[in-house]
Write a protein that holds these residues in place. Structure first.
Motif, PDB file in Angstrom:
ATOM      1  N   PRO A 114       0.782  -1.166   0.114  1.00  0.00           N
ATOM      2  CA  PRO A 114       0.119  -0.122  -0.033  1.00  0.00           C
ATOM      3  C   PRO A 114       0.784   1.258   0.079  1.00  0.00           C
ATOM      4  N   PRO A 115       0.423   2.300  -0.663  1.00  0.00           N
ATOM      5  CA  PRO A 115       1.378   3.526  -0.735  1.00  0.00           C
ATOM      6  C   PRO A 115       1.521   3.955   0.498  1.00  0.00           C
ATOM      7  N   ALA A 116       2.729   4.591   0.793  1.00  0.00           N
ATOM      8  CA  ALA A 116       2.810   5.440   1.966  1.00  0.00           C
ATOM      9  C   ALA A 116       2.615   4.878   3.370  1.00  0.00           C
ATOM     10  N   ASP A 117       2.685   3.467   3.392  1.00  0.00           N
ATOM     11  CA  ASP A 117       2.636   2.913   4.788  1.00  0.00           C
ATOM     12  C   ASP A 117       4.143   2.429   5.395  1.00  0.00           C
ATOM     13  N   ARG A 133       4.959   9.760   6.476  1.00  0.00           N
ATOM     14  CA  ARG A 133       4.032   9.070   5.328  1.00  0.00           C
ATOM     15  C   ARG A 133       4.338  10.329   4.326  1.00  0.00           C
ATOM     16  N   ARG A 134       4.123  11.442   4.495  1.00  0.00           N
ATOM     17  CA  ARG A 134       4.401  12.427   3.467  1.00  0.00           C
ATOM     18  C   ARG A 134       5.675  12.214   2.497  1.00  0.00           C
ATOM     19  N   VAL A 135       6.603  12.208   3.477  1.00  0.00           N
ATOM     20  CA  VAL A 135       8.132  11.853   2.883  1.00  0.00           C
ATOM     21  C   VAL A 135       8.042  10.624   2.051  1.00  0.00           C
ATOM     22  N   LEU A 136       7.824   9.608   2.569  1.00  0.00           N
ATOM     23  CA  LEU A 136       7.569   8.124   2.014  1.00  0.00           C
ATOM     24  C   LEU A 136       6.945   8.276   0.719  1.00  0.00           C
ATOM     25  N   SER A 137       5.796   8.923   0.612  1.00  0.00           N
ATOM     26  CA  SER A 137       5.098   8.768  -0.633  1.00  0.00           C
ATOM     27  C   SER A 137       5.898   9.616  -1.751  1.00  0.00           C
ATOM     28  N   ALA A 182       3.238 -14.298 -12.302  1.00  0.00           N
ATOM     29  CA  ALA A 182       3.464 -13.733 -10.740  1.00  0.00           C
ATOM     30  C   ALA A 182       2.225 -14.090  -9.984  1.00  0.00           C
ATOM     31  N   ILE A 183       2.592 -14.206  -8.873  1.00  0.00           N
ATOM     32  CA  ILE A 183       1.433 -14.506  -7.832  1.00  0.00           C
ATOM     33  C   ILE A 183       1.409 -13.187  -7.047  1.00  0.00           C
ATOM     34  N   LEU A 184       0.152 -12.470  -7.254  1.00  0.00           N
ATOM     35  CA  LEU A 184      -0.073 -11.052  -6.550  1.00  0.00           C
ATOM     36  C   LEU A 184      -0.066 -11.284  -5.280  1.00  0.00           C
ATOM     37  N   VAL A 185       0.673 -10.628  -4.230  1.00  0.00           N
ATOM     38  CA  VAL A 185       0.133 -10.778  -2.752  1.00  0.00           C
ATOM     39  C   VAL A 185       0.059  -9.331  -2.049  1.00  0.00           C
ATOM     40  N   GLY A 186      -1.091  -9.255  -1.432  1.00  0.00           N
ATOM     41  CA  GLY A 186      -1.198  -7.920  -0.624  1.00  0.00           C
ATOM     42  C   GLY A 186      -2.258  -8.145   0.227  1.00  0.00           C
ATOM     43  N   TRP A 240       3.239 -11.105   4.519  1.00  0.00           N
ATOM     44  CA  TRP A 240       3.250 -11.019   3.236  1.00  0.00           C
ATOM     45  C   TRP A 240       4.048  -9.706   2.678  1.00  0.00           C
ATOM     46  N   GLN A 241       4.765  -8.842   3.757  1.00  0.00           N
ATOM     47  CA  GLN A 241       5.667  -8.054   3.223  1.00  0.00           C
ATOM     48  C   GLN A 241       6.980  -8.678   3.077  1.00  0.00           C
TER      49      GLN A 241
END
Ligand code: PEP
Ligand code: MG
Length: 763
Positions: A200-203, A313-317, A332-336, A386-387
């Protein structure tokens, strides 16, 4: 008495932020020992590989014993608590018949003892104990605290164990192969492929360590991200200067101050200098800051933790934006955690071997779309780390909802074999494409498809469908970043209608809400499945309704194979209002010079109230269609999207069967067309039951159509009727399923036709 709530919160937080099981448990035992004022706190965990409890951590007993002292299922007070699955609070443990003194452990001086089991989702993970020198039971409050703590720790421990399993080690450090994670079967089939993780973005919590070679480039990236956020904040301050209260403005200035403070930047750059990429360097430093602020007594300072998180989170994004999009490799196997149905839009050009989601359940919309595309899928694998999986080889068993990692060659071959057999069987079914959908005795059953994606059209045509029983219009809505215009909708709908003409295409009015949200029209509610959903949203937004129905009607001009269906209807008045809008749209369009016929209009039976209103609906509309996915969810009060309750969600529950019977009987009496378009129609056992109950129109994912045709062509409709009437007297969905399987195998329908992989032996 210690402040229990504070102790509980701080222990759980510390454990959550620690990444490995041993250090988490070490923290737990020492915090509990000190916080509870006792002499000993220990944790034993059950290791299924050696069939023993293993001492994982202790504060107060011999440190040498950690990882060495083990107990069988029957040994000691730990064994007893494990068996009884309830706490044991003893004034003097040494006098208990089950007391078992392990030499060298150092337990001799302690008398009072409390042992509490650690249980996660009905599974015993181990036990946590506290001991004191003097005799005497622990107070009720202390016992209640330990029970509370253990319940909270259980989830964390289960997760940490799963992460440990990934590194290939069991609790005792031995090698572990064939690691299996269990979820909910989402779409059948076997898939073998490498994991492609969708972060997920900016997590800040899901970013993982990565090594880099070009340190200078990474430092530049970081500097750029920092200055981007700085200038964003400054322009926000300028823009809002007149509108914000001084204390709010001050907050933005605090943000800028944090960014300009050398400490944060320095801590991150130090890590980058050691070869860590900017994303995890930043996330680690920010997490450190958050923990620091969180642990402060001062409420104001504790609140600052959320400012830091927001800034991080802002900087990470920005950092994530500057990393070029990684292409999803073929096969691929999508994992999330949660894979949004919008992902499917980008999938059409590549082939995906499988999908694994840690959230959601069999009837989540991602799973429904995956079934349409025949992509083996597992949902709700809650404990999956998952990560950590990027690039790892995984094997999906989509029949049972199992995900395998580090599979032995022998088992890998076994799954490859099943995959090949399945392909061969699918190919064998192709010959049924042009055969009629009917039972052995010639009872005609119309078999239609559920569509949503453009690719569904081609897939459906290859399967010889009798039309479209449900076109989920929300799918094209989800694939955009705004509501599609009337013109756009008309063109999308025209493609569907043309592809199937003269066969009917049943288009459902937009059904958003629940687990189907549009990014550009967010609906945030505490209880979305009982909230603003389906027809309720559309009637509250007649402008959206009007644009959509006009799009549909215009698309149908000259083809006249459109049927319109209303979702989530609970009352007759909703139907009346919807009919008024549809008729107005037809009139308007004809006034504008079009030649539009009034389409057949129908109501979905998806909520309990609608089950009792079939007769009333029949006097207003032309057909009804049972949405068994939602009907099951609402009748059983089981969230279709929640993996925790997935095992009690079953559309073959006797209560659902009784409702289905009531609906078809009422429909026949009112002489109205009745169909089923929920997933039950595409389940071979479900389809047989529905035919037995009297349904003659089934609509399903195109990937199930030929299988269902094959099963129905092997049974007699009178036989199905007698089986179904027998099922109505059973009281358990599992018994319903086994009865159906037995009955079908007796008449010679092979197990493989029922969508079940061959017996897996030990899997
Ligand atoms: C249903 O509820 O059964 C149905 C067909 O609609 P959806 O799955 O899109 O909610
Ligand atoms: Mg529904």
């Amino acid at each position: 008495m210690v402040d229990m709530l504070h102790l509980l919160r701080s222990v759980v937080e510390e454990v959550n932020s620690s990444r490995d099981l041993h250090s988490s448990l070490k923290t737990v035992v020492s915090r509990i020992r000190a916080g509870m004022n006792v002499q000993v706190c220990s944790v034993f965990l059950w290791d299924a590989h050696v069939n023993r409890y293993v001492l994982m951590a202790t504060d107060g007993l011999s440190q040498d014993a950690i990882g060495k002292v083990t107990l069988t299922q029957n040994q000691g007070l730990i064994g007893l608590v494990g068996k009884r699955e309830e706490p044991l609070n003893l004034s003097d443990a040494t006098t208990h018949p089950n007391y078992f003194l392990v030499p060298g452990l150092g337990e001799e001086p302690y008398k009072g003892m409390l042992v509490v089991p650690i249980i996660h989702h009905r599974k015993l993970l181990g036990a946590i104990s506290i001991q004191k020198t003097e005799a005497g039971r622990f107070a009720d409050q202390e016992e209640a605290f330990m029970v509370t703590l253990s319940a909270q720790l259980a989830g964390v421990i289960a997760h940490a164990e799963a992460t440990g399993a990934l590194s290939g080690l069991n609790l005792l450090g031995g090698e572990q192969k064939d690691v299996r994670f269990t979820g909910v079967a989402g779409a059948q089939g076997i898939a073998i492929g490498r994991a492609h993780v969708l972060f997920p973005p900016a997590d800040l919590n899901s970013v993982r360590f990565r090594k880099i070679d070009d340190i200078d480039a990474e430092l530049k990236l970081f500097d750029k991200a920092l200055s981007q956020v700085r200038s964003e904040l400054k322009s926000t301050i300028d823009r809002l200067r007149g509108e914000l209260r001084p204390e709010e403005l001050a907050l933005f200035n605090v943000y800028v101050g944090i960014l300009e403070d050398a400490a944060l930047g320095q801590a991150v750059t130090e890590r980058i200098h050691k070869g860590e990429w900017a994303q995890s360097a930043l996330a680690n430093v920010i997490r450190g800051y958050i923990e620091h602020f969180d642990s402060m007594e001062d409420v104001y300072l504790r609140e600052r933790a959320s400012d830091i998180r927001d800034l991080g989170r802002r900087v990470l994004s920005h950092l994530q934006e500057s990393v070029a999009e990684v292409r999803i490799p073929d096969d691929a196997i999508l994992v999330g955690e949660e894979i949004s149905p919008t992902v499917f839009a980008e999938l059409s050009s590549i082939s995906i071997a499988g999908i694994v989601c840690t959230q959601g359940s069999a009837n989540s919309h991602v799973a429904i779309l995956a079934r349409a595309l025949d992509i083996p899928t597992i949902m709700g694998v809650q404990e999956l780390p998952w990560q950590e999986l990027q690039g790892e080889e995984l094997v999906i068993d989509g029949y049972r909802g199992h995900l395998f990692y580090r599979l032995s060659q022998e088992k890998r071959r076994y799954f490859e074999q099943i995959g090949l057999e399945e392909e061969a069987r699918e190919a064998g079914l192709e010959s049924l494409r042009d055969e009629p959908g009917q039972t052995l005795d010639g009872m005609s059953i119309s078999l239609m498809v559920n569509t949503g994606l453009q690719t569904d059209i081609i897939r459906s045509q290859g399967r010889g469908a009798d039309g479209v029983g449900l076109y989920r219009t929300e799918v094209p809505f989800m694939l955009r970043d705004r509501f599609p215009s009337e013109e756009e909708q008309a063109s999308i709908y025209r493609t569907q209608l043309e592809a199937f003409a003269p066969l009917p295409v049943t288009m459902r009015m937009l059904d958003v809400g629940g687990d189907k949200s549009l990014d550009y029209f967010p609906i945030v509610e505490d209880n979305p499945f009982l909230g603003w959903r389906g027809i309720r949203v559309m009637l509250d937004h007649p402008e959206l309704f009007m644009v959509q129905i006009r799009g549909m009607l215009r698309a149908s001009e000259g083809l006249n194979n459109l049927k319109v269906m209303l979702p989530m209807v609970t009352s007759v008045s909703e139907v009346e209002e919807a009919l008024a809008i549809i008729h107005r749209a037809v009139m308007e369009l004809n006034d504008e010079g079009h030649q539009i016929e009034v389409p057949k209009i129908g109501v979905m039976i998806e909520v309990p109230s609608a089950v009792y209103l079939v007769k009333e609906f029949a006097s207003q509309v032309d057909f009804i269609s049972v949405g068994s996915n939602d009907l099951t969810q609402y009748l059983l009060a089981v969230d279709r999207n929640n993996p925790r309750v997935a095992d009690i969600y079953d559309a073959l529950h006797p209560a659902v069967l009784k409702a289905l019977k009531m609906i078809v009987d009422a429909g026949q009496e009112a002489q109205i067309e009745v169909s089923v378009c929920g997933e039950l129609a595409g389940d071979p056992l479900g389809a047989v039951t529905l035919v037995g109950l009297g349904y003659r129109n089934l609509s399903m994912s195109s990937s199930n159509l030929l299988r269902i045709k094959s099963v129905l062509r092997q049974i007699d409709s009178h036989w199905a009727k007698s089986i179904a009437s027998g099922l109505l007297h059973l009281d358990d969905p599992k018994v319903v399923r086994s009865t159906l399987r037995l009955a079908l195998s007796r008449v010679g329908v092979p197990l493989a036709d029922l969508g079940m992989a061959p017996s897996p032996g030990q899997h």
